[in-house]
Design a protein around this motif. Structure first.
Motif, short mmCIF file in Angstrom:
data_model
loop_
_atom_site.label_atom_id
_atom_site.label_comp_id
_atom_site.label_asym_id
_atom_site.label_seq_id
_atom_site.Cartn_x
_atom_site.Cartn_y
_atom_site.Cartn_z
N ASP A 98 51.97 -7.70 3.38
CA ASP A 98 51.40 -8.10 2.11
C ASP A 98 50.26 -7.31 1.54
O ASP A 98 49.99 -6.74 0.32
CB ASP A 98 50.99 -9.47 1.80
N SER A 99 49.33 -6.83 2.60
CA SER A 99 48.41 -6.19 2.46
C SER A 99 48.37 -4.73 1.78
O SER A 99 47.47 -4.12 1.55
CB SER A 99 47.25 -5.95 3.66
N VAL A 100 49.77 -4.24 1.99
CA VAL A 100 49.95 -2.82 1.50
C VAL A 100 50.88 -2.53 0.41
O VAL A 100 51.10 -1.67 -0.07
CB VAL A 100 50.30 -1.94 2.64
N LYS A 101 51.43 -3.86 -0.14
CA LYS A 101 52.28 -3.85 -1.07
C LYS A 101 51.90 -3.27 -2.40
O LYS A 101 50.57 -3.54 -2.74
CB LYS A 101 52.74 -5.35 -1.60
N GLY A 102 52.36 -2.30 -2.95
CA GLY A 102 51.70 -1.65 -4.07
C GLY A 102 51.06 -0.28 -4.08
O GLY A 102 50.80 0.36 -4.80
N ARG A 103 50.67 -0.19 -2.72
CA ARG A 103 49.79 1.08 -2.49
C ARG A 103 50.76 2.01 -1.53
O ARG A 103 50.41 3.10 -1.67
CB ARG A 103 48.57 0.47 -1.73
N PHE A 104 51.51 1.31 -0.59
CA PHE A 104 52.18 2.02 0.34
C PHE A 104 53.66 2.19 0.02
O PHE A 104 54.21 1.14 -0.59
CB PHE A 104 52.17 1.63 1.60
N THR A 105 54.23 3.23 0.36
CA THR A 105 55.78 3.44 -0.19
C THR A 105 56.33 4.09 1.30
O THR A 105 56.03 5.20 1.63
CB THR A 105 56.04 4.34 -1.13
N ILE A 106 57.50 3.52 1.74
CA ILE A 106 57.99 4.06 2.87
C ILE A 106 59.45 4.60 2.49
O ILE A 106 60.05 4.17 1.64
CB ILE A 106 58.54 2.79 4.05
N SER A 107 59.75 5.65 2.99
CA SER A 107 61.09 6.59 2.71
C SER A 107 61.32 7.10 4.09
O SER A 107 60.98 7.19 5.03
CB SER A 107 60.63 7.36 1.60
N ARG A 108 62.65 7.76 3.79
CA ARG A 108 63.53 8.38 5.00
C ARG A 108 64.20 9.55 4.57
O ARG A 108 64.71 9.57 3.20
CB ARG A 108 64.23 7.62 5.95
#
Length: 123
Positions: A61-71
Motif C-alpha cells: 500500500d505504501s508505494v501504490k501510485g508511486r512505484f511501477t514494476i515491469s519486466r
C-alpha cells in the motif's frame, strides 16, 4: 540463476530512481518476480511483484501510485520505477524470483535473490 540488482543511489525527497534486476541466464520457467526492501533494524518487506506474463502486478500500500514494476522477458530483466520518493523509502532493495505459484508478499516463497542495491532518500 544469479540476479544482479542495480540502480540505487542517493536522491532527494520527491525524486525518482529506476531499479533494474537482471538474471544471469534465460529462464523459461520463472513464475513471478518481486522486489523487497529492508531498512536497518527492520524486517525485509514486500514492495512489488509481477508475474512472468505481466498479467499480474501487486504492490504494498505504501508505494501504490508511486512505484511501477515491469519486466522485459527478452532481456531476462525486471524493473522498479520509483517516483515521488520519500525518506521512509530508504532501504536496501532486493529482487527475487520464484519458479512456482506463490504468495507474492512472502519472502520465503522465492527461490533466488539478488544481492541488493541501496536506496537513500534525503529529506
Amino acid at each position: 540463476v544469479q540476479l544482479q540488482a542495480s540502480g540505487g543511489g542517493l536522491v532527494q525527497a520527491g525524486g525518482s530512481l529506476r531499479l533494474s534486476c537482471a538474471a544471469s541466464r534465460r529462464t523459461f520457467s520463472i513464475y513471478a518476480m518481486g522486489w523487497f526492501r529492508q531498512a536497518p533494524g527492520k524486517e525485509r518487506e514486500f514492495v512489488a511483484g509481477i508475474s512472468w506474463s505481466g498479467a499480474t502486478t501487486i504492490y504494498t500500500d505504501s508505494v501504490k501510485g508511486r512505484f511501477t514494476i515491469s519486466r522485459d522477458n527478452a532481456k531476462n530483466a525486471m524493473y522498479l520505477q520509483m517516483n515521488s520518493l520519500k525518506p521512509e523509502d530508504t532501504a536496501r532493495y532486493y529482487c527475487a524470483i520464484s519458479f512456482k505459484a506463490l504468495h507474492y508478499i512472502d519472502p520465503n516463497e522465492y527461490d533466488y535473490w539478488g544481492q541488493g542495491t541501496q536506496v537513500t532518500v534525503s529529506s
